[in-house]
Design an enzyme around this catalytic site. Structure first.
Site, PDB file in Angstrom:
ATOM      1  N   GLN A 191       4.479  91.343 -23.422  1.00 54.81           N
ATOM      2  CA  GLN A 191       5.255  92.453 -22.874  1.00 54.81           C
ATOM      3  C   GLN A 191       5.109  93.711 -23.481  1.00 54.81           C
ATOM      4  OE1 GLN A 191       7.095  92.338 -20.210  1.00 54.81           O
ATOM      5  NE2 GLN A 191       7.370  89.795 -19.917  1.00 54.81           N
ATOM      6  N   ASP A 193       6.812  95.968 -24.781  1.00 53.41           N
ATOM      7  CA  ASP A 193       7.909  96.320 -26.052  1.00 53.41           C
ATOM      8  C   ASP A 193       7.442  95.346 -27.015  1.00 53.41           C
ATOM      9  OD1 ASP A 193       8.867  93.833 -25.062  1.00 53.41           O
ATOM     10  OD2 ASP A 193      10.763  94.620 -24.854  1.00 53.41           O
ATOM     11  N   ARG A 194       6.464  94.582 -26.663  1.00 52.95           N
ATOM     12  CA  ARG A 194       5.787  93.688 -27.723  1.00 52.95           C
ATOM     13  C   ARG A 194       6.788  92.384 -28.109  1.00 52.95           C
ATOM     14  NH1 ARG A 194       0.366  94.074 -28.552  1.00 52.95           N
ATOM     15  NH2 ARG A 194       0.166  96.025 -27.279  1.00 52.95           N
ATOM     16  N   ILE A 195       8.016  92.364 -27.480  1.00 54.17           N
ATOM     17  CA  ILE A 195       8.959  91.255 -27.482  1.00 54.17           C
ATOM     18  C   ILE A 195       8.262  90.310 -26.506  1.00 54.17           C
ATOM     19  CG2 ILE A 195      11.028  90.480 -27.547  1.00 54.17           C
ATOM     20  CD1 ILE A 195      10.695  92.614 -29.378  1.00 54.17           C
TER      21      ILE A 195
END
Ligand SMILES: Cc1cc2nc3c(=O)[nH]c(=O)nc-3n(C[C@H](O)[C@H](O)[C@H](O)COP(=O)(O)O)c2cc1C
Length: 229
Positions: A191, A193-195
């Site tokens: 993703q 947002d790196r989440i």
């Protein structure tokens, strides 16, 4: 060579959030959905390329890419030389891991399970469907064994192509398929947002019960859980 700065922003895949409530609850069906998307993406040339890890009986690992040639409730199929390094490792240790990676989709699927040989009739049928040069290639190779030169290899292939015309190449005796029966299948969606999303399907351990908090009921005897990225 420092390549630590090499970083590409992931495309926003909010449409592809792995949400528990909208998720396909059978991992084989979910794999099928993801595989179809990869297959239909013109930027992905070999959507069925996957990395297969095997290990000796002492647990020394080795990994290589291959082409997955089928999947379904009875597992993930691939074809190779039974006498190759992977074939020998599978003989003494059937535990494997497979990883698919579709970079344009920011997706990966990880499979862990056990490999067993497919009936030889599968290999015979599939071998017949392969292009002539691939058939000659398979027949001329004693896969994973050292050879003195490329010239030697091409000589062997040349000799065999004189001997066998198209449609006549016999399947190498010890060339065949494996089916990997999965015991866990993890879906990873990168993703922006790196989440990142990670959902792992597996079977219940002995005496374990689904708690509907960390673990959830899937379909076909599977349960699933979200892992931290
Ligand atoms: C994209 C890709 C697909 C490959 N597909 C296969 C395959 O389907 N079967 C196979 O035996 N080797 C395939 N190979 C070659 C393997 O990576 C490997 O070199 C070979 O199987 C010998 O591995 P081993 O010595 O560990 O047994 C492929 C390689 C690449 C890069």
């Amino acid at each position: 060579m420092d390549i630590s700065g090499l970083r590409r922003p992931y495309k926003d895949r909010k449409d592809a959030f792995l949400e528990e409530n909208i998720l396909e609850k059978d991992p084989i069906k979910l794999f099928h959905e993801w595989f179809e998307e990869a297959k239909n993406n013109p930027s992905i040339i070999e959507p069925n390329a996957a990395c297969l890890a095997t290990a000796t009986k002492d647990g020394i690992p080795s990994a290589r890419f291959l082409l997955c040639k089928g999947y379904g409730v009875d597992g993930f199929y691939f074809y190779t030389h039974y006498t190759s390094r992977k074939g020998q490792e599978l003989e003494e240790n059937p535990n494997v891991a497979i990883a698919f990676y579709w970079d344009i989709l920011n997706r990966s699927v990880r499979i862990e399970g056990t490999a067993k040989k497919l009936p030889m009739s599968y290999a015979t049928d599939y071998f017949k469907s392969r292009p002539y040069r691939s058939q000659i290639g398979a027949l001329s190779s004693d896969q994973s064994k050292p050879i003195e030169s490329r010239t030697k290899l091409t000589e062997i292939a040349e000799k065999l192509s004189k001997k066998y015309k198209e449609g006549e190449v016999p399947k190498p005796e010890l060339w065949g398929g494996y089916a990997v029966t999965p015991r866990s299948i993890e879906f990873w969606q990168g993703q922006t947002d790196r989440i990142h999303d990670r959902l792992r399907f597996r079977f219940l351990e002995k005496d374990e019960v689904v708690d509907n908090v960390l673990t959830h009921e899937g379909e076909g005897g599977w349960i699933y859980e979200r892992l931290q990225p």
